[in-house]
Write a protein that holds these residues in place. Structure first.
Motif, PDB file in Angstrom:
ATOM      1  N   UNK A 123       0.848  -1.188   0.000  1.00 42.68           N
ATOM      2  CA  UNK A 123       0.000   0.000   0.000  1.00 42.68           C
ATOM      3  C   UNK A 123       0.886   1.242   0.000  1.00 42.68           C
ATOM      4  N   UNK A 124       0.253   2.400   0.083  1.00 40.33           N
ATOM      5  CA  UNK A 124       0.983   3.675   0.134  1.00 40.33           C
ATOM      6  C   UNK A 124       0.580   4.420   1.400  1.00 40.33           C
ATOM      7  N   UNK A 125       1.580   4.949   2.094  1.00 44.03           N
ATOM      8  CA  UNK A 125       1.355   5.756   3.293  1.00 44.03           C
ATOM      9  C   UNK A 125       1.487   7.231   2.921  1.00 44.03           C
ATOM     10  N   UNK A 126       0.579   8.056   3.439  1.00 50.85           N
ATOM     11  CA  UNK A 126       0.621   9.502   3.177  1.00 50.85           C
ATOM     12  C   UNK A 126       0.254  10.262   4.448  1.00 50.85           C
ATOM     13  N   UNK A 127       0.570  11.526   4.471  1.00 51.33           N
ATOM     14  CA  UNK A 127       0.141  12.352   5.594  1.00 51.33           C
ATOM     15  C   UNK A 127      -1.382  12.404   5.603  1.00 51.33           C
ATOM     16  N   UNK A 139       1.922  11.946 -10.792  1.00 51.13           N
ATOM     17  CA  UNK A 139       2.679  13.191 -10.872  1.00 51.13           C
ATOM     18  C   UNK A 139       3.345  13.598  -9.571  1.00 51.13           C
ATOM     19  N   UNK A 140       3.168  12.792  -8.518  1.00 50.83           N
ATOM     20  CA  UNK A 140       3.759  13.097  -7.204  1.00 50.83           C
ATOM     21  C   UNK A 140       4.960  12.177  -6.946  1.00 50.83           C
ATOM     22  N   UNK A 141       5.795  12.599  -6.013  1.00 42.02           N
ATOM     23  CA  UNK A 141       6.962  11.813  -5.634  1.00 42.02           C
ATOM     24  C   UNK A 141       6.558  10.775  -4.577  1.00 42.02           C
ATOM     25  N   UNK A 142       7.032   9.549  -4.756  1.00 42.89           N
ATOM     26  CA  UNK A 142       6.750   8.473  -3.811  1.00 42.89           C
ATOM     27  C   UNK A 142       8.059   7.792  -3.421  1.00 42.89           C
ATOM     28  N   UNK A 143       8.256   7.615  -2.130  1.00 47.05           N
ATOM     29  CA  UNK A 143       9.467   6.968  -1.621  1.00 47.05           C
ATOM     30  C   UNK A 143       9.267   5.468  -1.494  1.00 47.05           C
ATOM     31  N   UNK A 144      10.324   4.723  -1.755  1.00 45.75           N
ATOM     32  CA  UNK A 144      10.339   3.290  -1.509  1.00 45.75           C
ATOM     33  C   UNK A 144      11.787   2.891  -1.228  1.00 45.75           C
ATOM     34  N   UNK A 193       5.550   0.452   0.639  1.00 47.29           N
ATOM     35  CA  UNK A 193       6.163  -0.857   0.835  1.00 47.29           C
ATOM     36  C   UNK A 193       5.053  -1.769   1.351  1.00 47.29           C
ATOM     37  N   UNK A 194       5.405  -2.887   1.967  1.00 45.61           N
ATOM     38  CA  UNK A 194       4.388  -3.775   2.516  1.00 45.61           C
ATOM     39  C   UNK A 194       3.615  -3.056   3.620  1.00 45.61           C
ATOM     40  N   UNK A 210      -1.771   7.926   7.228  1.00 48.41           N
ATOM     41  CA  UNK A 210      -2.795   6.926   6.939  1.00 48.41           C
ATOM     42  C   UNK A 210      -2.449   6.173   5.661  1.00 48.41           C
ATOM     43  N   UNK A 211      -2.930   4.927   5.585  1.00 46.88           N
ATOM     44  CA  UNK A 211      -2.762   4.128   4.383  1.00 46.88           C
ATOM     45  C   UNK A 211      -3.821   4.521   3.362  1.00 46.88           C
ATOM     46  N   UNK A 212      -3.413   4.625   2.106  1.00 47.89           N
ATOM     47  CA  UNK A 212      -4.314   5.077   1.046  1.00 47.89           C
ATOM     48  C   UNK A 212      -4.590   3.935   0.073  1.00 47.89           C
ATOM     49  N   UNK A 213      -5.870   3.705  -0.215  1.00 48.10           N
ATOM     50  CA  UNK A 213      -6.246   2.714  -1.215  1.00 48.10           C
ATOM     51  C   UNK A 213      -6.148   1.279  -0.731  1.00 48.10           C
ATOM     52  N   UNK A 214      -6.453   0.371  -1.642  1.00 49.36           N
ATOM     53  CA  UNK A 214      -6.405  -1.060  -1.350  1.00 49.36           C
ATOM     54  C   UNK A 214      -5.019  -1.617  -1.663  1.00 49.36           C
TER      55      UNK A 214
END
Length: 275
Positions: A123-127, A139-144, A193-194, A210-214
């Protein structure tokens, strides 16, 4: 071939054969020394990490300890990272890798795996309050983290969503802590990440993330094993199945992922059981 060359080659071959025979199999060495060397992460909260008292703890730590116990061995913990866990197995520096490692066919070309002992997904974590769907990350930056399936999966997702700069928008860091720090500092808008690892880092600052999406991938974890060590693989598999049968596995699981923990993650699957 000249006789002296033939003799030299034969001597070298014999030396390597003798060394291999002396070294024995990984399983034989474990049985002889009664020590199981396990590669374990140090910053994968709550899988394996250092707590506030500098104790090396976590779900994978407890699983590794229990597997060693059931094999009649003492556990020797060896710190590994996403980059070193496979190499350490290949080099004989560890006997098993209990390091939140997804069982992939590509990885199975160079090492073996146990049965699946943990079930996760990416999943993806975001503020909190900044993103609501995967499309918000286009179009946004994502860390992994570097060299992981997570890195490949997020690029594939962004490409599927139509992000023309999906390669550049994925920023890969050496470790989870660095990726999470980039999110905290606003250098990226997401950290992926996981999901259980994301839950672990989010719990460090409750209510802010919070986690975003499925789930957008399945991440079945296997214990990494050296190639062609069937006795060791059987011993690990039997230990995991026995842990499930007698309730030890769920005791460990609920200790780290139960509903009363900061990392609550409901069990979704069942360990493969052999009759």
């Amino acid at each position: 071939m000249k006789l002296w060359k033939f003799v030299a080659v034969a001597c070298v071959a014999a030396l390597f054969t003798a060394q291999a025979a002396f070294a024995g199999s990984v399983w034989d060495n474990i049985q002889k020394n009664k020590v199981l060397r396990a590669g374990i992460m140090t910053n994968s909260i709550p899988g394996a990490f250092y707590d506030e008292n500098n104790n090396w703890v976590g779900f994978d730590v407890d699983v590794a300890e229990e597997v060693a116990k059931r094999m009649g061995c003492q556990l020797e913990r060896v710190a590994v990272t996403d980059k070193t866990r496979i190499a350490f197995l290949q080099q004989g520096r560890i006997d098993i890798s209990v390091a939140n490692m997804t069982h992939k066919r590509e990885r199975d070309k160079s090492i073996d795996f146990s049965i699946t002992y943990f079930f996760d997904g990416q999943k993806v974590l975001a503020k909190k309050g900044t993103m609501t769907t995967w499309n918000d990350f286009v179009g946004k930056k994502i860390a992994t983290t570097q060299g992981t399936t997570s890195e490949l999966n997020i690029k594939a997702l962004l490409k599927k969503l139509g992000d023309p700069n999906y390669e550049k928008n994925v920023i890969s860091f050496q470790d989870y802590a660095s990726a999470f720090n980039a999110l905290k500092m606003g250098r990226v808008q997401g950290f992926t990440t996981d999901s259980t690892i994301l839950l672990g880092y989010a719990a460090k600052e409750p209510g802010k993330y919070e986690l975003v999406g499925e789930f957008f991938s399945d991440e079945p974890y296997g214990i990494g094993l050296p190639e062609d060590e069937s006795k060791l693989r059987d011993a690990v598999n039997f230990a995991l199945q026995d842990m499930w049968s007698d309730g030890t596995y769920m005791n460990i699981y609920n200790k780290w992922y139960g509903p009363d923990t900061p990392y609550a993650f409901p069990m979704t699957e069942k360990i493969e059981m052999w009759p």
